[in-house]
Design a protein around this motif. Structure first.
Motif, PDB file in Angstrom:
ATOM      1  N   ARG A 170       0.476  -1.256  -0.183  1.00 52.64           N
ATOM      2  CA  ARG A 170       0.293  -0.014   0.035  1.00 52.64           C
ATOM      3  C   ARG A 170       0.988   1.815  -0.538  1.00 52.64           C
ATOM      4  N   HIS A 171       1.823   1.156   0.400  1.00 54.50           N
ATOM      5  CA  HIS A 171       3.080   1.981   0.976  1.00 54.50           C
ATOM      6  C   HIS A 171       3.070   2.957  -0.651  1.00 54.50           C
ATOM      7  N   ARG A 172       2.691   4.892  -0.584  1.00 59.22           N
ATOM      8  CA  ARG A 172       2.885   5.372  -2.437  1.00 59.22           C
ATOM      9  C   ARG A 172       4.852   5.201  -2.600  1.00 59.22           C
ATOM     10  N   GLY A 173       5.509   5.016  -2.051  1.00 61.70           N
ATOM     11  CA  GLY A 173       6.257   5.613  -2.119  1.00 61.70           C
ATOM     12  C   GLY A 173       7.440   4.410  -2.183  1.00 61.70           C
ATOM     13  N   LEU A 174       6.377   3.054  -2.761  1.00 63.04           N
ATOM     14  CA  LEU A 174       6.866   1.462  -2.762  1.00 63.04           C
ATOM     15  C   LEU A 174       6.176   1.454  -4.741  1.00 63.04           C
TER      16      LEU A 174
END
Length: 388
Positions: free
Chosen positions: A48-52
């Motif tokens: 879910r992480h938007r940095g990934l």
């Protein structure tokens, strides 16, 4: 740390995953060349992480993998916003035109006919391979119906898919790499011809909808390939792994036979219990932390879905098969913006197969030990001999 090619590990990776979870939520795996998130919480963060992101890097040398790279460079799965947003909107819009519900009677009829053939083979020979007669042909026939692939061409699809997905494994030999590129080229060429035909002669099928959507020719081809590979591989292995698990837990099989209302929760539990996709990679687009583990920009981290699915912090008695388990927040279809767009279709196929088996072959049991595929990322069986 585990060796993803070790037959003993592949036979049952779950004790190893439990030990890793006990030692920490994220670990560096030098053999895989990335960090792996083994708890449910950490794996969910990775998804879910938007940095990934899914940042595609061409298979190298690029001149040897022209077709393989083209299919992935234009794939919904391998893109991030804004490209991902545009692709998903077009693909979800096509799916929303009722294709899944349109196929429901067809899927039910296909599953019933294949289980009948399985039953006849058992009656005549004493046993039959459930992979060969049900788990493998059902999803490819369903995807072929979805895309309206002519019946005479459908036997081409599985060999192409099987060759291409082997590129996702670690340490694939040169011959396998060449086979994957060859299959990608042949599959792409075939779909270009099919899409060109639908552009002039549209029908009530997904390729016709994709051609009408805001997709380039390469994106139409890449989307159709993704649907076959993801839809075929996932469903084959949920059915193979799942029925194998049911036959090793005959009390749960009898429970399903006695109570067809359990079918929907059974589907979710079989996806959780022995995940068909064990690992899903992401790349950091900025420096970040997952469960206290630092991931630098450009580094990869993967959600180890098989480990997350047995996390006792989320699932009560996680190593037990429980067809009535609810809630069941498994990550088998992913999470976040890359959640599987074909999940409703996959669920429908698996439910239809389980219902047909329970009704026609309530006494189903193992005939011999199955043979397992020697791959880690995509977990499945090569054979599943059964009798009744």
């Amino acid at each position: 740390m585990f060796d993803p090619r070790d037959p003993a590990f592949l036979a049952d990776p779950y004790p190893t995953f439990a030990a890793l979870r006990e030692a920490g939520e994220v670990h560096r795996h030098d053999g895989l060349g990335l960090a792996i998130a083994v708890s449910h919480g950490a794996a969910s963060q990775v998804l879910r992480h938007r940095g990934l992101g899914r940042i595609w890097t061409d298979a190298a040398p690029a001149e040897r993998f022209v077709s393989f790279n083209l299919l992935h460079r234009n794939s919904l799965l391998e893109n991030e916003p804004p490209a991902h947003t545009r692709l998903r909107r077009s693909i979800a819009g096509a799916f929303a035109r009722g294709h899944v519900e349109r196929l429901r009677p067809t899927v039910r009829a296909l599953a019933t006919d294949m289980v009948e053939e399985l039953a006849e083979k058992i009656a005549s020979d004493g046993e039959a391979d459930l992979l060969e007669l049900l788990a493998e042909p059902l999803p490819v026939q369903v995807i072929a119906e979805l895309l309206a692939v002519p019946p005479a061409d459908r036997e081409l699809l599985v060999p192409w898919s099987n060759a291409i997905v082997k590129m996702y494994e670690y340490g694939l030999p040169e011959a396998g790499q060449q086979a994957a590129e060859r299959a990608a080229g042949e599959f792409a060429g075939y779909l270009r011809e099919l899409a060109a035909d639908r552009a002039g002669n549209p029908g009530d099928d997904l390729i016709s909808d994709l051609v009408r959507a805001e997709l380039t020719g390469d994106e139409v081809v890449a989307t159709a390939v993704l649907l076959l590979m993801a839809g075929h591989e996932a469903t084959v292995n949920v059915l193979g792994n799942g029925v194998h698990a049911l036959l090793r837990h005959p009390g749960q099989w009898r429970r399903l036979v006695a109570d067809p209302a359990l079918t929907d929760t059974a589907v979710e539990e079989l996806i959780r219990f022995d995940a068909p996709l064990q690992l899903f990679e992401r790349t950091a687009t900025t420096d970040l932390e997952i469960a206290g583990f630092r991931v630098a920009e450009g580094e990869k981290i993967a959600a180890l879905l098989g480990a997350a699915a047995r996390d006792p912090a989320v699932f009560d008695r996680p190593d037990e098969l429980d067809l009535g388990r609810a809630p069941n927040p498994h990550l088998g279809f992913g999470a976040g913006i890359h959640y599987c767009v074909g999940a409703p279709l996959a669920r429908m196929e698996i439910a239809a197969a389980l219902s047909a088996l329970a009704e026609r072959l309530p006494g189903l049991r193992p005939a011999a030990e199955p043979r397992r595929r020697p791959e880690f990322v995509i977990r499945g069986l090569r054979t599943l001999p059964v009798r009744a």
